[in-house]
Design a protein around this motif. Structure first.
Motif, PDB file in Angstrom:
ATOM      1  N   ASN A 111       0.623   3.851  -2.983  1.00  0.00           N
ATOM      2  CA  ASN A 111       0.110   5.190  -2.673  1.00  0.00           C
ATOM      3  C   ASN A 111       1.113   6.285  -3.012  1.00  0.00           C
ATOM      4  O   ASN A 111       0.722   7.406  -3.373  1.00  0.00           O
ATOM      5  N   LYS A 112       2.393   5.976  -2.893  1.00  0.00           N
ATOM      6  CA  LYS A 112       3.436   6.954  -3.211  1.00  0.00           C
ATOM      7  C   LYS A 112       3.845   6.901  -4.682  1.00  0.00           C
ATOM      8  O   LYS A 112       4.626   7.739  -5.140  1.00  0.00           O
TER       9      LYS A 112
ATOM     10  N   SER B 283       0.829  -1.209   0.000  1.00  0.00           N
ATOM     11  CA  SER B 283       0.000   0.000   0.000  1.00  0.00           C
ATOM     12  C   SER B 283       0.859   1.253   0.000  1.00  0.00           C
ATOM     13  O   SER B 283       0.564   2.218  -0.717  1.00  0.00           O
ATOM     14  N   PHE B 284       1.938   1.206   0.776  1.00  0.00           N
ATOM     15  CA  PHE B 284       2.832   2.368   0.818  1.00  0.00           C
ATOM     16  C   PHE B 284       3.432   2.625  -0.562  1.00  0.00           C
ATOM     17  O   PHE B 284       3.440   3.758  -1.049  1.00  0.00           O
TER      18      PHE B 284
END
Length: 216
Positions: free
Chosen positions: A48-49, A44-45
């Protein structure tokens, strides 16, 4: 400019670091995550980035620093980098995991590239110097950015402590020499990001670390 993000993982509270820059390329240092929740968190990190993983770098090859590596390799098709001196650890990690009661599934981890002392590693527009700092393990590596004024020390140096030297291939005097010659010689304002626990600085460790003060 390099951005540093930290994800604390697995039962030993190991620090996985993600370094990225303006190109959105990133390297994952010591992917130690173990559970599906931890895997989902790093995915997810990255998503999302908008990051693009390009490599895995290892400070060393103890089990708690490599448990999530195969997942990253399979998902993002990235090469691995570590010091060749640590390869024997891959053969003893299973026994260590059994002794500690830890679920372990990194027996077949392959290292694609060997890091040497003072080698310059690259990703995106950034470069990092690798420093060979044996003692916790035979091939421990610290990753130093002069521009970013930080050093990722693995399990060599902690806030007011030092790494263990009683594990396979460890040696206390070699560890202390590595810290003195390779880390304490960095600029005093350099931030130290360890493999476990809180960040510190070179200057703070010179002043307050009881293990290092014994060497004065």
């Amino acid at each position: 400019m390099i951005k540093i993000n930290t994800i604390t993982t697995n039962v030993l509270r190991e620090q996985t670091y993600i370094l990225s820059d303006e190109t959105l390329e990133c390297v994952i240092i010591d992917p130690g995550f173990q559970t599906q929740r931890e895997k989902d968190s790093i995915d997810s990190f990255i998503a999302n980035k908008g990051l693009k993983p390009v490599a895995i770098w290892f400070t060393h090859l103890h089990l708690d620093h490599i448990m999530g590596a195969q997942y990253i390799i399979d998902k993002y098709a990235v090469p691995t980098f570590a010091c060749q001196n640590d390869l024997p650890l891959l053969k003893v990690n299973r026994a260590m995991a059994m002794a500690w009661g830890i679920d372990f599934n990194a027996d077949n981890l392959q290292i694609d590239n060997y890091i040497t002392d003072e080698q310059i590693l690259h990703f995106g527009n950034s470069q990092i110097k690798a420093l060979l700092v044996p003692g916790h393990s035979p091939g421990s590596i610290a990753f130093y950015s002069e521009e970013g004024a930080f050093c990722i020390s693995g399990d060599v140096l902690f806030r007011c402590s030092i790494g263990r030297s009683d594990l396979y291939g460890g040696n206390e005097q070699i560890l202390l020499n590595s810290i003195a010659q390779k880390i304490l010689t960095l600029p005093p304002e350099t931030t130290i990001f360890p493999g476990h626990g809180y960040a510190t600085t070179v200057d703070d460790e010179k002043l307050h670390n009881p293990y290092l003060k014994q060497q004065d």
